[in-house]
Design a protein around this motif. Structure first.
Motif, PDB file in Angstrom:
ATOM      1  N   THR A   1     -77.719 -34.954 -60.501  1.00 12.08           N
ATOM      2  CA  THR A   1     -78.869 -35.727 -60.044  1.00 12.08           C
ATOM      3  C   THR A   1     -79.688 -34.886 -59.076  1.00 12.08           C
ATOM      4  N   SER A   2     -80.695 -35.496 -58.517  1.00 17.87           N
ATOM      5  CA  SER A   2     -81.519 -34.828 -57.505  1.00 17.87           C
ATOM      6  C   SER A   2     -81.195 -35.382 -56.122  1.00 17.87           C
ATOM      7  N   ALA A   3     -79.935 -35.657 -55.888  1.00 17.80           N
ATOM      8  CA  ALA A   3     -79.502 -36.227 -54.608  1.00 17.80           C
ATOM      9  C   ALA A   3     -79.808 -35.266 -53.468  1.00 17.80           C
ATOM     10  N   LYS A   4     -80.181 -35.829 -52.354  1.00 12.05           N
ATOM     11  CA  LYS A   4     -80.473 -35.005 -51.179  1.00 12.05           C
ATOM     12  C   LYS A   4     -79.357 -35.078 -50.147  1.00 12.05           C
ATOM     13  N   THR A   5     -78.541 -36.137 -50.187  1.00 12.17           N
ATOM     14  CA  THR A   5     -77.490 -36.274 -49.176  1.00 12.17           C
ATOM     15  C   THR A   5     -76.080 -36.337 -49.766  1.00 12.17           C
ATOM     16  N   ARG A   6     -75.880 -36.985 -50.873  1.00  8.08           N
ATOM     17  CA  ARG A   6     -74.546 -37.139 -51.453  1.00  8.08           C
ATOM     18  C   ARG A   6     -74.364 -36.131 -52.584  1.00  8.08           C
ATOM     19  N   TRP A   7     -73.523 -35.146 -52.377  1.00  4.60           N
ATOM     20  CA  TRP A   7     -73.380 -34.069 -53.348  1.00  4.60           C
ATOM     21  C   TRP A   7     -72.330 -34.344 -54.404  1.00  4.60           C
TER      22      TRP A   7
ATOM     23  N   LYS B   1     -92.525 -27.215 -61.799  1.00  5.19           N
ATOM     24  CA  LYS B   1     -91.404 -27.633 -60.952  1.00  5.19           C
ATOM     25  C   LYS B   1     -90.428 -28.505 -61.749  1.00  5.19           C
ATOM     26  N   GLU B   2     -90.947 -29.477 -62.490  1.00  9.08           N
ATOM     27  CA  GLU B   2     -90.088 -30.356 -63.298  1.00  9.08           C
ATOM     28  C   GLU B   2     -89.321 -29.569 -64.359  1.00  9.08           C
ATOM     29  N   ILE B   3     -89.991 -28.626 -64.999  1.00  7.76           N
ATOM     30  CA  ILE B   3     -89.357 -27.799 -66.031  1.00  7.76           C
ATOM     31  C   ILE B   3     -88.215 -26.994 -65.426  1.00  7.76           C
ATOM     32  N   LEU B   4     -88.449 -26.395 -64.260  1.00  2.00           N
ATOM     33  CA  LEU B   4     -87.411 -25.585 -63.615  1.00  2.00           C
ATOM     34  C   LEU B   4     -86.247 -26.437 -63.125  1.00  2.00           C
ATOM     35  N   ILE B   5     -86.527 -27.623 -62.603  1.00  2.00           N
ATOM     36  CA  ILE B   5     -85.448 -28.512 -62.152  1.00  2.00           C
ATOM     37  C   ILE B   5     -84.543 -28.872 -63.322  1.00  2.00           C
ATOM     38  N   GLU B   6     -85.135 -29.218 -64.461  1.00  2.00           N
ATOM     39  CA  GLU B   6     -84.333 -29.553 -65.642  1.00  2.00           C
ATOM     40  C   GLU B   6     -83.507 -28.358 -66.109  1.00  2.00           C
ATOM     41  N   LEU B   7     -84.086 -27.154 -66.048  1.00  2.00           N
ATOM     42  CA  LEU B   7     -83.348 -25.953 -66.440  1.00  2.00           C
ATOM     43  C   LEU B   7     -82.170 -25.714 -65.492  1.00  2.00           C
ATOM     44  N   TYR B   8     -82.413 -25.816 -64.188  1.00  2.00           N
ATOM     45  CA  TYR B   8     -81.331 -25.626 -63.209  1.00  2.00           C
ATOM     46  C   TYR B   8     -80.223 -26.667 -63.395  1.00  2.00           C
ATOM     47  N   LYS B   9     -80.603 -27.903 -63.708  1.00  2.00           N
ATOM     48  CA  LYS B   9     -79.602 -28.945 -63.951  1.00  2.00           C
ATOM     49  C   LYS B   9     -78.749 -28.601 -65.170  1.00  2.00           C
ATOM     50  N   LYS B  10     -79.387 -28.092 -66.200  1.00  2.00           N
ATOM     51  CA  LYS B  10     -78.658 -27.706 -67.420  1.00  2.00           C
ATOM     52  C   LYS B  10     -77.674 -26.569 -67.130  1.00  2.00           C
ATOM     53  N   ILE B  11     -78.135 -25.569 -66.386  1.00  2.00           N
ATOM     54  CA  ILE B  11     -77.271 -24.439 -66.023  1.00  2.00           C
ATOM     55  C   ILE B  11     -76.114 -24.928 -65.150  1.00  2.00           C
ATOM     56  N   ALA B  12     -76.412 -25.778 -64.167  1.00  2.00           N
ATOM     57  CA  ALA B  12     -75.375 -26.309 -63.272  1.00  2.00           C
ATOM     58  C   ALA B  12     -74.363 -27.145 -64.045  1.00  2.00           C
ATOM     59  N   HIS B  13     -74.839 -27.985 -64.943  1.00  2.00           N
ATOM     60  CA  HIS B  13     -73.943 -28.842 -65.721  1.00  2.00           C
ATOM     61  C   HIS B  13     -72.982 -27.996 -66.553  1.00  2.00           C
ATOM     62  N   ASN B  14     -73.480 -26.951 -67.158  1.00  2.70           N
ATOM     63  CA  ASN B  14     -72.645 -26.050 -67.953  1.00  2.70           C
ATOM     64  C   ASN B  14     -71.570 -25.400 -67.083  1.00  2.70           C
ATOM     65  N   HIS B  15     -71.969 -24.892 -65.934  1.00  2.00           N
ATOM     66  CA  HIS B  15     -71.025 -24.228 -65.029  1.00  2.00           C
ATOM     67  C   HIS B  15     -69.991 -25.216 -64.473  1.00  2.00           C
ATOM     68  N   ILE B  16     -70.465 -26.376 -64.044  1.00  2.00           N
ATOM     69  CA  ILE B  16     -69.563 -27.380 -63.467  1.00  2.00           C
ATOM     70  C   ILE B  16     -68.585 -27.899 -64.514  1.00  2.00           C
ATOM     71  N   ASN B  17     -69.048 -28.103 -65.754  1.00  2.00           N
ATOM     72  CA  ASN B  17     -68.149 -28.535 -66.826  1.00  2.00           C
ATOM     73  C   ASN B  17     -66.991 -27.559 -67.024  1.00  2.00           C
TER      74      ASN B  17
END
Length: 79
Positions: free
Chosen positions: A66-72, A30-46
């Motif tokens: 971040t792993s925010a649940k309410t503030r996007w 789970k931790e490995i996948l979260i970090e991968l998704y964050k990396k992909i998201a950061h690239n796209h958002i940049n």
């Protein structure tokens, strides 16, 4: 598909395949996948931020994933 050496997961966007390292611990996957998704998201958002910053003539200071649940997201009037 064979596992990837090390602890990092990789996403091959051309083949649309995830390579996930072997591990015995479920929570580690789970931790490995979260970090991968964050990396992909950061690239796209940049890419999107760079596109819009030129159109809006603003200079964003930082982009954080971040792993925010309410503030996007947030921004201010200080460019």
């Amino acid at each position: 598909m064979k596992p990837v050496d090390g602890k990092r997961a990789i996403y091959n966007k051309d083949k649309k395949i995830f390579f996930i390292p072997e591990t015995d611990k479920q929570n580690q996957i789970k931790e490995i996948l979260i970090e991968l998704y964050k990396k992909i998201a950061h690239n796209h958002i940049n890419k999107r931020v760079n596109y819009f910053k030129n159109k809006m003539d603003v200079k964003p200071i930082k982009i954080g994933i971040t792993s925010a649940k309410t503030r996007w997201g947030s921004c201010s009037g200080k460019k």
